[in-house]
Design a protein around this motif. Structure first.
Motif, PDB file in Angstrom:
ATOM      1  N   CYS A 151       0.831  -1.205   0.000  1.00  0.00           N
ATOM      2  CA  CYS A 151       0.000   0.000   0.000  1.00  0.00           C
ATOM      3  C   CYS A 151       0.863   1.251   0.000  1.00  0.00           C
ATOM      4  CB  CYS A 151      -0.890   0.033   1.229  1.00  0.00           C
ATOM      5  SG  CYS A 151      -2.094  -1.296   1.289  1.00  0.00           S
ATOM      6  N   ALA A 152       0.342   2.261  -0.681  1.00  0.00           N
ATOM      7  CA  ALA A 152       0.964   3.584  -0.672  1.00  0.00           C
ATOM      8  C   ALA A 152      -0.138   4.607  -0.451  1.00  0.00           C
ATOM      9  CB  ALA A 152       1.676   3.852  -1.988  1.00  0.00           C
ATOM     10  N   VAL A 153       0.193   5.650   0.283  1.00  0.00           N
ATOM     11  CA  VAL A 153      -0.714   6.770   0.480  1.00  0.00           C
ATOM     12  C   VAL A 153       0.003   8.000  -0.061  1.00  0.00           C
ATOM     13  CG1 VAL A 153      -1.951   8.192   2.158  1.00  0.00           C
ATOM     14  CG2 VAL A 153      -1.810   5.724   2.495  1.00  0.00           C
ATOM     15  N   ASN A 154      -0.623   8.639  -1.039  1.00  0.00           N
ATOM     16  CA  ASN A 154      -0.041   9.812  -1.690  1.00  0.00           C
ATOM     17  C   ASN A 154       1.377   9.529  -2.196  1.00  0.00           C
ATOM     18  OD1 ASN A 154      -2.421  11.219  -1.090  1.00  0.00           O
ATOM     19  ND2 ASN A 154      -1.640  11.742   0.926  1.00  0.00           N
ATOM     20  N   ARG A 155       1.503   8.354  -2.821  1.00  0.00           N
ATOM     21  CA  ARG A 155       2.742   7.895  -3.458  1.00  0.00           C
ATOM     22  C   ARG A 155       3.858   7.542  -2.487  1.00  0.00           C
ATOM     23  NH1 ARG A 155       3.776  10.882  -9.138  1.00  0.00           N
ATOM     24  NH2 ARG A 155       1.883  10.131 -10.118  1.00  0.00           N
ATOM     25  N   ARG A 156       3.527   7.438  -1.200  1.00  0.00           N
ATOM     26  CA  ARG A 156       4.530   7.049  -0.207  1.00  0.00           C
ATOM     27  C   ARG A 156       4.170   5.663   0.305  1.00  0.00           C
ATOM     28  NH1 ARG A 156       6.259  11.333   3.995  1.00  0.00           N
ATOM     29  NH2 ARG A 156       8.049   9.968   3.916  1.00  0.00           N
TER      30      ARG A 156
ATOM     31  N   ALA B  66      -4.775   9.770  -1.760  1.00  0.00           N
ATOM     32  CA  ALA B  66      -4.760   8.828  -2.885  1.00  0.00           C
ATOM     33  C   ALA B  66      -4.077   7.559  -2.400  1.00  0.00           C
ATOM     34  CB  ALA B  66      -4.020   9.422  -4.070  1.00  0.00           C
ATOM     35  N   ILE B  67      -4.851   6.486  -2.308  1.00  0.00           N
ATOM     36  CA  ILE B  67      -4.347   5.221  -1.803  1.00  0.00           C
ATOM     37  C   ILE B  67      -4.213   4.244  -2.964  1.00  0.00           C
ATOM     38  CG2 ILE B  67      -4.879   3.261  -0.290  1.00  0.00           C
ATOM     39  CD1 ILE B  67      -6.679   6.185   0.703  1.00  0.00           C
ATOM     40  N   GLU B  68      -3.056   3.616  -3.028  1.00  0.00           N
ATOM     41  CA  GLU B  68      -2.831   2.570  -4.034  1.00  0.00           C
ATOM     42  C   GLU B  68      -2.650   1.252  -3.283  1.00  0.00           C
ATOM     43  OE1 GLU B  68      -2.908   2.905  -7.353  1.00  0.00           O
ATOM     44  OE2 GLU B  68      -3.285   5.040  -7.143  1.00  0.00           O
ATOM     45  N   VAL B  69      -3.388   0.250  -3.710  1.00  0.00           N
ATOM     46  CA  VAL B  69      -3.290  -1.091  -3.128  1.00  0.00           C
ATOM     47  C   VAL B  69      -2.960  -2.036  -4.275  1.00  0.00           C
ATOM     48  CG1 VAL B  69      -4.472  -2.897  -1.829  1.00  0.00           C
ATOM     49  CG2 VAL B  69      -5.053  -0.487  -1.418  1.00  0.00           C
ATOM     50  N   VAL B  70      -1.850  -2.745  -4.128  1.00  0.00           N
ATOM     51  CA  VAL B  70      -1.449  -3.680  -5.184  1.00  0.00           C
ATOM     52  C   VAL B  70      -1.168  -5.041  -4.562  1.00  0.00           C
ATOM     53  CG1 VAL B  70      -0.541  -1.937  -6.758  1.00  0.00           C
ATOM     54  CG2 VAL B  70       0.958  -2.943  -5.068  1.00  0.00           C
ATOM     55  N   SER B  71      -1.434  -6.072  -5.346  1.00  0.00           N
ATOM     56  CA  SER B  71      -1.105  -7.421  -4.940  1.00  0.00           C
ATOM     57  C   SER B  71      -0.364  -8.088  -6.089  1.00  0.00           C
ATOM     58  CB  SER B  71      -2.354  -8.217  -4.552  1.00  0.00           C
ATOM     59  OG  SER B  71      -3.256  -8.249  -5.623  1.00  0.00           O
ATOM     60  N   PRO B  72       0.538  -9.006  -5.768  1.00  0.00           N
ATOM     61  CA  PRO B  72       1.295  -9.653  -6.836  1.00  0.00           C
ATOM     62  C   PRO B  72       0.419 -10.508  -7.726  1.00  0.00           C
ATOM     63  CG  PRO B  72       1.757 -10.679  -4.718  1.00  0.00           C
ATOM     64  CD  PRO B  72       0.867  -9.505  -4.452  1.00  0.00           C
TER      65      PRO B  72
END
Length: 77
Positions: A45-50, A67-73
């Protein structure tokens, strides 16, 4: 009969993976649970690109407009 004043949670406007979302979650961990993510699975997870390390998800307080980014492999290629 008097009823006590109860604080109501105010909805925040955030984005998850580019999609606008309204949430009453206070932290990243709460938001992930609310949105149905399984925190026992591999996620980043990243919040505001961090990048936010998993052990800090419960301490990561959300702010309006985050801005939250959630990624999974993804297996395969």
């Amino acid at each position: 009969m008097n009823t006590p004043n109860l604080q109501t949670a105010t909805a925040l406007s955030v984005q998850i993976n580019g999609e606008p979302v309204q949430t009453c979650s206070a932290t990243l961990a709460d938001l992930l649970t609310e949105r149905g993510y399984d925190a026992t699975q591999a996620l980043a997870c990243a919040v505001n690109r961090r990048f936010v390390p998993r052990n800090l998800w419960a301490q990561q307080v959300l702010q309006p407009g985050d801005a939250i980014e959630v990624v999974s492999p993804v297996v395969g290629g």
